[in-house]
Design a protein around this motif. Structure first.
Motif, PDB file in Angstrom:
ATOM      1  N   PRO A   1       0.825  -1.215   0.000  1.00  0.00           N
ATOM      2  CA  PRO A   1       0.000   0.000   0.000  1.00  0.00           C
ATOM      3  C   PRO A   1       0.858   1.263   0.000  1.00  0.00           C
ATOM      4  O   PRO A   1       0.552   2.229  -0.712  1.00  0.00           O
ATOM      5  CB  PRO A   1      -0.793  -0.123   1.312  1.00  0.00           C
ATOM      6  N   GLU A   2       1.952   1.253   0.755  1.00  0.00           N
ATOM      7  CA  GLU A   2       2.809   2.431   0.799  1.00  0.00           C
ATOM      8  C   GLU A   2       3.423   2.741  -0.565  1.00  0.00           C
ATOM      9  O   GLU A   2       3.450   3.892  -1.001  1.00  0.00           O
ATOM     10  CB  GLU A   2       3.936   2.237   1.824  1.00  0.00           C
ATOM     11  N   ASN A   3       3.924   1.697  -1.247  1.00  0.00           N
ATOM     12  CA  ASN A   3       4.514   1.929  -2.564  1.00  0.00           C
ATOM     13  C   ASN A   3       3.471   2.439  -3.556  1.00  0.00           C
ATOM     14  O   ASN A   3       3.771   3.257  -4.426  1.00  0.00           O
ATOM     15  CB  ASN A   3       5.162   0.646  -3.106  1.00  0.00           C
ATOM     16  N   LEU A   4       2.236   1.959  -3.426  1.00  0.00           N
ATOM     17  CA  LEU A   4       1.172   2.442  -4.313  1.00  0.00           C
ATOM     18  C   LEU A   4       0.845   3.905  -3.999  1.00  0.00           C
ATOM     19  O   LEU A   4       0.639   4.709  -4.915  1.00  0.00           O
ATOM     20  CB  LEU A   4      -0.077   1.554  -4.186  1.00  0.00           C
ATOM     21  N   ALA A   5       0.814   4.255  -2.718  1.00  0.00           N
ATOM     22  CA  ALA A   5       0.554   5.651  -2.330  1.00  0.00           C
ATOM     23  C   ALA A   5       1.680   6.559  -2.857  1.00  0.00           C
ATOM     24  O   ALA A   5       1.425   7.658  -3.367  1.00  0.00           O
ATOM     25  CB  ALA A   5       0.435   5.780  -0.817  1.00  0.00           C
ATOM     26  N   LYS A   6       2.927   6.110  -2.747  1.00  0.00           N
ATOM     27  CA  LYS A   6       4.043   6.882  -3.289  1.00  0.00           C
ATOM     28  C   LYS A   6       3.872   7.046  -4.797  1.00  0.00           C
ATOM     29  O   LYS A   6       4.079   8.129  -5.353  1.00  0.00           O
ATOM     30  CB  LYS A   6       5.389   6.175  -3.007  1.00  0.00           C
ATOM     31  N   SER A   7       3.473   5.960  -5.472  1.00  0.00           N
ATOM     32  CA  SER A   7       3.320   5.989  -6.926  1.00  0.00           C
ATOM     33  C   SER A   7       2.244   6.970  -7.377  1.00  0.00           C
ATOM     34  O   SER A   7       2.402   7.646  -8.392  1.00  0.00           O
ATOM     35  CB  SER A   7       3.014   4.579  -7.440  1.00  0.00           C
ATOM     36  N   ILE A   8       1.146   7.039  -6.614  1.00  0.00           N
ATOM     37  CA  ILE A   8       0.085   7.991  -6.965  1.00  0.00           C
ATOM     38  C   ILE A   8       0.636   9.415  -6.933  1.00  0.00           C
ATOM     39  O   ILE A   8       0.394  10.208  -7.837  1.00  0.00           O
ATOM     40  CB  ILE A   8      -1.126   7.850  -5.998  1.00  0.00           C
ATOM     41  N   THR A   9       1.404   9.740  -5.888  1.00  0.00           N
ATOM     42  CA  THR A   9       2.020  11.063  -5.763  1.00  0.00           C
ATOM     43  C   THR A   9       3.013  11.328  -6.893  1.00  0.00           C
ATOM     44  O   THR A   9       3.030  12.417  -7.474  1.00  0.00           O
ATOM     45  CB  THR A   9       2.756  11.185  -4.412  1.00  0.00           C
ATOM     46  N   ILE A  10       3.835  10.342  -7.207  1.00  0.00           N
ATOM     47  CA  ILE A  10       4.843  10.506  -8.256  1.00  0.00           C
ATOM     48  C   ILE A  10       4.166  10.780  -9.597  1.00  0.00           C
ATOM     49  O   ILE A  10       4.552  11.693 -10.336  1.00  0.00           O
ATOM     50  CB  ILE A  10       5.738   9.239  -8.334  1.00  0.00           C
ATOM     51  N   GLU A  11       3.143  10.012  -9.919  1.00  0.00           N
ATOM     52  CA  GLU A  11       2.449  10.204 -11.193  1.00  0.00           C
ATOM     53  C   GLU A  11       1.657  11.517 -11.212  1.00  0.00           C
ATOM     54  O   GLU A  11       1.561  12.175 -12.250  1.00  0.00           O
ATOM     55  CB  GLU A  11       1.507   9.024 -11.476  1.00  0.00           C
ATOM     56  N   ALA A  12       1.090  11.907 -10.066  1.00  0.00           N
ATOM     57  CA  ALA A  12       0.352  13.174  -9.991  1.00  0.00           C
ATOM     58  C   ALA A  12       1.279  14.341 -10.327  1.00  0.00           C
ATOM     59  O   ALA A  12       0.887  15.295 -11.006  1.00  0.00           O
ATOM     60  CB  ALA A  12      -0.243  13.361  -8.593  1.00  0.00           C
ATOM     61  N   ALA A  13       2.527  14.253  -9.858  1.00  0.00           N
ATOM     62  CA  ALA A  13       3.492  15.316 -10.125  1.00  0.00           C
ATOM     63  C   ALA A  13       3.938  15.308 -11.589  1.00  0.00           C
ATOM     64  O   ALA A  13       4.232  16.363 -12.155  1.00  0.00           O
ATOM     65  CB  ALA A  13       4.705  15.189  -9.198  1.00  0.00           C
ATOM     66  N   GLU A  14       3.978  14.123 -12.211  1.00  0.00           N
ATOM     67  CA  GLU A  14       4.320  14.068 -13.643  1.00  0.00           C
ATOM     68  C   GLU A  14       3.202  14.718 -14.450  1.00  0.00           C
ATOM     69  O   GLU A  14       3.453  15.374 -15.462  1.00  0.00           O
ATOM     70  CB  GLU A  14       4.536  12.615 -14.088  1.00  0.00           C
ATOM     71  N   LEU A  15       1.960  14.536 -14.008  1.00  0.00           N
ATOM     72  CA  LEU A  15       0.817  15.203 -14.643  1.00  0.00           C
ATOM     73  C   LEU A  15       0.949  16.715 -14.456  1.00  0.00           C
ATOM     74  O   LEU A  15       0.811  17.497 -15.402  1.00  0.00           O
ATOM     75  CB  LEU A  15      -0.481  14.704 -14.010  1.00  0.00           C
ATOM     76  N   LEU A  16       1.249  17.142 -13.237  1.00  0.00           N
ATOM     77  CA  LEU A  16       1.392  18.575 -12.945  1.00  0.00           C
ATOM     78  C   LEU A  16       2.515  19.196 -13.778  1.00  0.00           C
ATOM     79  O   LEU A  16       2.441  20.362 -14.152  1.00  0.00           O
ATOM     80  CB  LEU A  16       1.670  18.776 -11.444  1.00  0.00           C
ATOM     81  N   GLU A  17       3.558  18.407 -14.062  1.00  0.00           N
ATOM     82  CA  GLU A  17       4.698  18.908 -14.831  1.00  0.00           C
ATOM     83  C   GLU A  17       4.270  19.409 -16.217  1.00  0.00           C
ATOM     84  O   GLU A  17       4.912  20.297 -16.778  1.00  0.00           O
ATOM     85  CB  GLU A  17       5.775  17.824 -14.977  1.00  0.00           C
ATOM     86  N   LEU A  18       3.191  18.845 -16.758  1.00  0.00           N
ATOM     87  CA  LEU A  18       2.689  19.311 -18.061  1.00  0.00           C
ATOM     88  C   LEU A  18       2.170  20.754 -17.955  1.00  0.00           C
ATOM     89  O   LEU A  18       2.037  21.435 -18.972  1.00  0.00           O
ATOM     90  CB  LEU A  18       1.581  18.382 -18.565  1.00  0.00           C
ATOM     91  N   PHE A  19       1.888  21.199 -16.742  1.00  0.00           N
ATOM     92  CA  PHE A  19       1.358  22.543 -16.500  1.00  0.00           C
ATOM     93  C   PHE A  19       2.399  23.439 -15.812  1.00  0.00           C
ATOM     94  O   PHE A  19       2.054  24.496 -15.304  1.00  0.00           O
ATOM     95  CB  PHE A  19       0.123  22.475 -15.582  1.00  0.00           C
ATOM     96  N   GLN A  20       3.687  22.998 -15.806  1.00  0.00           N
ATOM     97  CA  GLN A  20       4.685  23.692 -14.993  1.00  0.00           C
ATOM     98  C   GLN A  20       4.872  25.155 -15.371  1.00  0.00           C
ATOM     99  O   GLN A  20       4.876  26.017 -14.513  1.00  0.00           O
ATOM    100  CB  GLN A  20       6.033  22.954 -15.073  1.00  0.00           C
ATOM    101  N   TRP A  21       5.042  25.438 -16.680  1.00  0.00           N
ATOM    102  CA  TRP A  21       5.303  26.812 -17.112  1.00  0.00           C
ATOM    103  C   TRP A  21       4.158  27.393 -17.930  1.00  0.00           C
ATOM    104  O   TRP A  21       4.026  28.613 -18.047  1.00  0.00           O
ATOM    105  CB  TRP A  21       6.604  26.883 -17.912  1.00  0.00           C
ATOM    106  N   GLN A  22       3.355  26.521 -18.552  1.00  0.00           N
ATOM    107  CA  GLN A  22       2.209  26.958 -19.352  1.00  0.00           C
ATOM    108  C   GLN A  22       1.226  25.787 -19.429  1.00  0.00           C
ATOM    109  O   GLN A  22       1.542  24.710 -18.980  1.00  0.00           O
ATOM    110  CB  GLN A  22       2.642  27.388 -20.756  1.00  0.00           C
ATOM    111  N   ASN A  23       0.060  26.058 -20.028  1.00  0.00           N
ATOM    112  CA  ASN A  23      -0.892  24.962 -20.207  1.00  0.00           C
ATOM    113  C   ASN A  23      -0.435  24.043 -21.336  1.00  0.00           C
ATOM    114  O   ASN A  23       0.124  24.504 -22.323  1.00  0.00           O
ATOM    115  CB  ASN A  23      -2.289  25.510 -20.508  1.00  0.00           C
ATOM    116  N   PRO A  24      -0.691  22.745 -21.216  1.00  0.00           N
ATOM    117  CA  PRO A  24      -0.226  21.812 -22.241  1.00  0.00           C
ATOM    118  C   PRO A  24      -1.031  21.944 -23.534  1.00  0.00           C
ATOM    119  O   PRO A  24      -2.224  22.233 -23.517  1.00  0.00           O
ATOM    120  CB  PRO A  24      -0.482  20.443 -21.604  1.00  0.00           C
ATOM    121  N   SER A  25      -0.343  21.744 -24.664  1.00  0.00           N
ATOM    122  CA  SER A  25      -1.032  21.778 -25.954  1.00  0.00           C
ATOM    123  C   SER A  25      -1.375  20.356 -26.421  1.00  0.00           C
ATOM    124  O   SER A  25      -2.330  20.146 -27.163  1.00  0.00           O
ATOM    125  CB  SER A  25      -0.165  22.471 -27.005  1.00  0.00           C
TER     126      SER A  25
END
Lengths: 106, 106, 106, 106
Positions: free
Chosen positions: B25-49
């Motif tokens: 469960p802990e590794n899955l919780a870490k993975s959710i956070t890691i992937e959420a941040a990869e999603l956020l990275e698409l919005f880091q400087w501008q909106n994604p095209s």
């Protein structure tokens, strides 16, 4: 979970409160990250004993994920399946079985 | 998305690769956070095209969410609805309409 | 680390590339989260063996932290010390010794 | 901030409470992510008006960063500078000036 029904409920919930104005894609992406970390916080020093807390935090992550999918007109089931196809070819069974290495190291 | 079907596919995918051993469960919780941040990275400087990138990263977050729900025998639709009931009472329409304030400030 | 000197180097690095335009406080806060998750990714399935990778990812988190502190004219050392004073009173030794519980549960 | 002095204070703070037992590198990495998201939460729907809250959350991120650096015997200033050398060559001024594109797209 039938996501089509749930998204209707979430849309009503948001519309009743006039909250769409805050739900830019970027704000939703930030929210997913924020809630994911609140979920992770339950595992910060040890595993959680209260599973209802895990349920609540996981629900928050899922809720914002469904709202973001809806914002871009994406079907959650379809995008999961599409990604699974890509992941299957990145991680063929014969090369990745039993290994946690990233695909460029298997 | 009918989550019951999708979780079957995800279980097979994981089992074929003998990956359950990594899915605490802990590794899955870490993975959710890691992937959420990869999603956020698409919005880091501008909106994604490129919306297909949003779809892929969002799919990763959803995938790990479904795996964690399954690990704790939680139904995604039920936990979202249960949390919505709590959120409704924390944010009654008359007090929260049009406001982004947290419930202790409305 | 003498943060005053480092922040001068970081300011030059950013200015040379005309990157201040992207460094809104919000974008810097997003960046801290994104880099923190890249650091966490090194611990996703097991502990990292390559410490130089930990050093690089941790450096990225610290870099964005210093840039955000500078944006708000905050001195990193002072804000750490100020917060430590608050944390000391939230977690008095006699109540919190050896316990990982949050302050409202000690 | 003279990080050598601050890390001494943080070590004492941790030791007094017998908290080193909880400070595995992984738990510290999780904590950095958790605190980074609490900082991001201040920017969830709008920019924060209370800068002392930004200072406190940023202090939490920095605190865990210094504890993780100390755990691996890394000097914060040195790792920031080392990473800056790498970033300089990934983002030469002539190619990256005024652009937010990642290095493989400049």
């Amino acid at each position: 979970m039938e996501s089509g029904e749930i998204i209707q409920e979430l849309r009503s919930f948001v519309a009743e409160r006039d909250w769409e104005q805050f739900h830019s894609p970027e704000n939703l992406a930030k929210s997913i990250t924020i809630e994911a970390a609140e979920l992770l916080e339950l595992f910060q020093w040890q595993n959680p004993s209260d599973i209802s807390q895990v349920a609540d935090e996981l629900a928050d992550v899922l809720t914002y994920c469904l709202l973001l999918a809806d914002k871009y007109d994406l079907d959650p089931g379809e995008i999961i399946r599409s990604k699974l196809v890509k992941t299957r070819s990145k991680y063929p069974v014969e090369k990745s079985k039993g290994k946690s290495d990233k695909y460029d190291r298997i």
